[in-house]
Design a protein around this motif. Structure first.
Motif, short mmCIF file in Angstrom:
data_model
loop_
_atom_site.label_atom_id
_atom_site.label_comp_id
_atom_site.label_asym_id
_atom_site.label_seq_id
_atom_site.Cartn_x
_atom_site.Cartn_y
_atom_site.Cartn_z
N GLY A 111 -4.81 -0.97 -7.99
CA GLY A 111 -6.05 -0.31 -7.64
C GLY A 111 -5.86 0.77 -6.60
N ILE A 112 -7.00 1.34 -6.18
CA ILE A 112 -7.01 2.42 -5.20
C ILE A 112 -7.74 1.92 -3.94
CG2 ILE A 112 -7.67 4.80 -4.72
CD1 ILE A 112 -5.77 4.60 -7.07
N THR A 113 -7.01 1.80 -2.85
CA THR A 113 -7.61 1.44 -1.57
C THR A 113 -6.56 1.63 -0.48
OG1 THR A 113 -8.93 -0.23 -0.39
CG2 THR A 113 -7.02 -1.03 -1.63
N ASP A 114 -6.94 1.37 0.77
CA ASP A 114 -6.01 1.46 1.87
C ASP A 114 -5.88 0.11 2.55
OD1 ASP A 114 -7.82 1.46 4.52
OD2 ASP A 114 -8.85 2.58 2.94
N VAL A 115 -4.89 -0.02 3.42
CA VAL A 115 -4.56 -1.32 3.99
C VAL A 115 -5.70 -1.90 4.82
CG1 VAL A 115 -3.35 -0.23 5.95
CG2 VAL A 115 -2.85 -2.61 5.34
N ARG A 116 -6.37 -1.09 5.63
CA ARG A 116 -7.44 -1.62 6.47
C ARG A 116 -8.63 -2.09 5.64
NH1 ARG A 116 -8.19 -1.79 11.63
NH2 ARG A 116 -6.42 -0.38 12.01
N THR A 117 -9.03 -1.28 4.67
CA THR A 117 -10.16 -1.65 3.83
C THR A 117 -9.90 -2.95 3.09
OG1 THR A 117 -10.78 0.68 3.53
CG2 THR A 117 -11.63 -0.89 1.92
N LYS A 118 -8.70 -3.09 2.52
CA LYS A 118 -8.37 -4.29 1.77
C LYS A 118 -8.29 -5.51 2.67
CE LYS A 118 -7.10 -6.65 -1.87
NZ LYS A 118 -8.00 -6.87 -3.02
N MET A 119 -7.67 -5.39 3.83
CA MET A 119 -7.56 -6.53 4.72
C MET A 119 -8.93 -6.95 5.28
SD MET A 119 -4.44 -7.48 4.53
CE MET A 119 -4.49 -6.93 2.81
N GLN A 120 -9.81 -5.98 5.54
CA GLN A 120 -11.16 -6.32 5.98
C GLN A 120 -11.93 -7.04 4.88
OE1 GLN A 120 -12.77 -2.55 7.32
NE2 GLN A 120 -12.14 -2.92 9.45
N MET A 121 -11.72 -6.62 3.65
CA MET A 121 -12.38 -7.28 2.53
C MET A 121 -11.93 -8.74 2.41
SD MET A 121 -12.29 -6.23 -1.51
CE MET A 121 -10.70 -7.00 -1.80
N LEU A 122 -10.63 -8.99 2.69
CA LEU A 122 -10.09 -10.34 2.55
C LEU A 122 -10.37 -11.22 3.76
CD1 LEU A 122 -6.56 -9.52 1.03
CD2 LEU A 122 -8.50 -10.57 -0.17
N PHE A 123 -10.28 -10.64 4.97
CA PHE A 123 -10.29 -11.47 6.18
C PHE A 123 -11.39 -11.11 7.19
CE2 PHE A 123 -5.79 -11.19 4.71
CZ PHE A 123 -5.71 -12.49 4.23
N GLY A 124 -12.29 -10.22 6.82
CA GLY A 124 -13.41 -9.91 7.69
C GLY A 124 -13.23 -8.62 8.47
N ASP A 125 -14.34 -8.10 8.97
CA ASP A 125 -14.33 -6.81 9.65
C ASP A 125 -13.55 -6.81 10.96
OD1 ASP A 125 -15.89 -5.80 7.64
OD2 ASP A 125 -17.78 -6.00 8.72
N LYS A 126 -13.35 -8.00 11.57
CA LYS A 126 -12.67 -8.07 12.85
C LYS A 126 -11.16 -8.25 12.74
CE LYS A 126 -16.65 -9.76 15.48
NZ LYS A 126 -17.15 -10.82 16.39
N VAL A 127 -10.65 -8.20 11.51
CA VAL A 127 -9.21 -8.40 11.32
C VAL A 127 -8.44 -7.31 12.06
CG1 VAL A 127 -9.03 -7.03 9.19
CG2 VAL A 127 -7.42 -8.90 9.62
N LYS A 128 -7.34 -7.69 12.66
CA LYS A 128 -6.48 -6.76 13.39
C LYS A 128 -5.19 -6.54 12.61
CE LYS A 128 -4.06 -6.19 17.82
NZ LYS A 128 -3.76 -6.83 19.13
N LEU A 129 -4.78 -5.30 12.49
CA LEU A 129 -3.51 -4.96 11.84
C LEU A 129 -2.44 -4.78 12.90
CD1 LEU A 129 -4.73 -2.38 9.17
CD2 LEU A 129 -4.58 -4.86 8.98
N PHE A 134 0.85 -1.19 0.00
CA PHE A 134 0.00 0.00 0.00
C PHE A 134 0.89 1.24 0.00
CE2 PHE A 134 -2.15 -3.54 1.83
CZ PHE A 134 -3.40 -3.51 1.22
N CYS A 135 0.75 2.05 -1.04
CA CYS A 135 1.57 3.25 -1.20
C CYS A 135 0.86 4.43 -0.54
CB CYS A 135 1.78 3.56 -2.68
SG CYS A 135 2.46 2.16 -3.62
N GLU A 136 1.61 5.21 0.24
CA GLU A 136 1.04 6.39 0.87
C GLU A 136 1.36 7.63 0.02
OE1 GLU A 136 2.25 6.21 5.02
OE2 GLU A 136 0.42 5.08 5.46
N ASP A 137 2.01 8.65 0.57
CA ASP A 137 2.27 9.87 -0.20
C ASP A 137 3.06 9.59 -1.47
OD1 ASP A 137 1.47 12.26 1.78
OD2 ASP A 137 2.45 10.68 2.93
#
Length: 276
Positions: A210-228, A85-88
């Motif tokens: 694509g365009i997204t952020d790390v939390r959104t993508k990880m929740q999509m893959l592993f569920g809303d309760k995923v912890k980073l 995930f690329c930031e600035d």
């Protein structure tokens, strides 16, 4: 829902800042500094994923390659998929790190690309003459003093430097083509010119997925309760770093701060190229 009774955890590695540039007070991105964190990230969770967040304007091609190789080695060994995930900014060496990802994403305002090689310097020949300073250098080896900023430019020196830059550029290009195989959608002359683009254009060119952020993508893959879980490298304290610096007291401390100031100026120059 991911089939885990416990809260699923995705390890996150953060690579932020210039690559390879380091002083006793400003440790840079290098494999030596991040090796432990990288290995820990690939062993921390049973999930088949490691997330990598990048915010870097580039720097050392050697350290970029070393970190890239270690990420890919562990991804194969541990059978993990790497999500970047690329930031600035993920440009130059920052994009080199990004292609370690099996999938690469950016923020809508991220700056991506700069697939090229640059060498910057200054010339001080006229300044020495104006100040009436005579500089004395003695070498063994006819090319030992090449690209000296206190001497007039030499065409042979420039040709030699450009040949080295082309070799490094070719390695970079080869890895981009290998890692983004079948995804690149623009001519080589445009992709590998050293230019950089917004994330949306990088998607069009196939440089990112694509365009997204790390939390959104990880929740999509592993569920809303995923912890980073961010995995940080171990860093020595300020006093410890000063003690390790050459001449660690008196003048040595002053030199450490001087090196730190120069490093800060160089770092600022790298970021400012991308308007950051």
């Amino acid at each position: 829902m991911w089939p885990f009774s416990r809260q699923p955890v995705v390890p996150v590695l953060r690579f932020s800042g210039p690559i390879g540039m380091a002083t006793p007070l400003r440790p840079g991105l290098s494999l030596a500094a991040y090796a432990g964190a990288i290995e820990k990230a690939f062993s921390l969770s049973k999930l088949p994923a490691v997330a990598v967040v990048i915010n870097s304007p580039g720097g050392s091609p050697v350290q970029s390659n070393l970190i890239f190789n270690r990420l890919r080695q562990l991804a194969a060994e541990k059978e993990k998929r790497v999500y970047v995930f690329c930031e600035d900014v993920a440009a130059s060496g920052g994009y080199f790190l990004a292609i370690a990802g099996d999938e690469i994403y950016g923020d809508p305002s991220s700056i991506i690309g700069s697939i090229g090689v640059v060498s910057r310097s200054f010339g001080f020949v006229d300044l020495l003459q104006r100040l009436g300073i005579e500089r004395r250098v003695y070498t063994a080896g006819t090319d030992k003093n090449q690209l000296d900023p206190f001497l007039p430019e030499n065409a042979d020196d420039i040709s030699r430097l450009k040949a080295i830059q082309q070799d490094v550029h070719d390695v970079f290009i080869g890895l981009v083509k290998e890692r983004r195989l079948g995804k690149l959608k623009a001519p080589d002359a445009e992709l590998f010119s050293g230019a950089f683009w917004s994330a949306s254009k990088a998607v069009d060119f196939g440089l990112i997925d694509g365009i997204t952020d790390v939390r959104t993508k990880m929740q999509m893959l592993f569920g809303d309760k995923v912890k980073l879980k961010v995995v940080e490298p171990e860093r020595a304290g300020l006093l410890s770093r000063l003690r390790r610096a050459p001449g660690a007291s008196g003048l040595g401390n002053g030199l450490a701060f001087a090196d730190d100031l120069v490093s800060a100026v160089e770092e600022r120059s790298l970021w400012s190229r991308f308007g950051i």
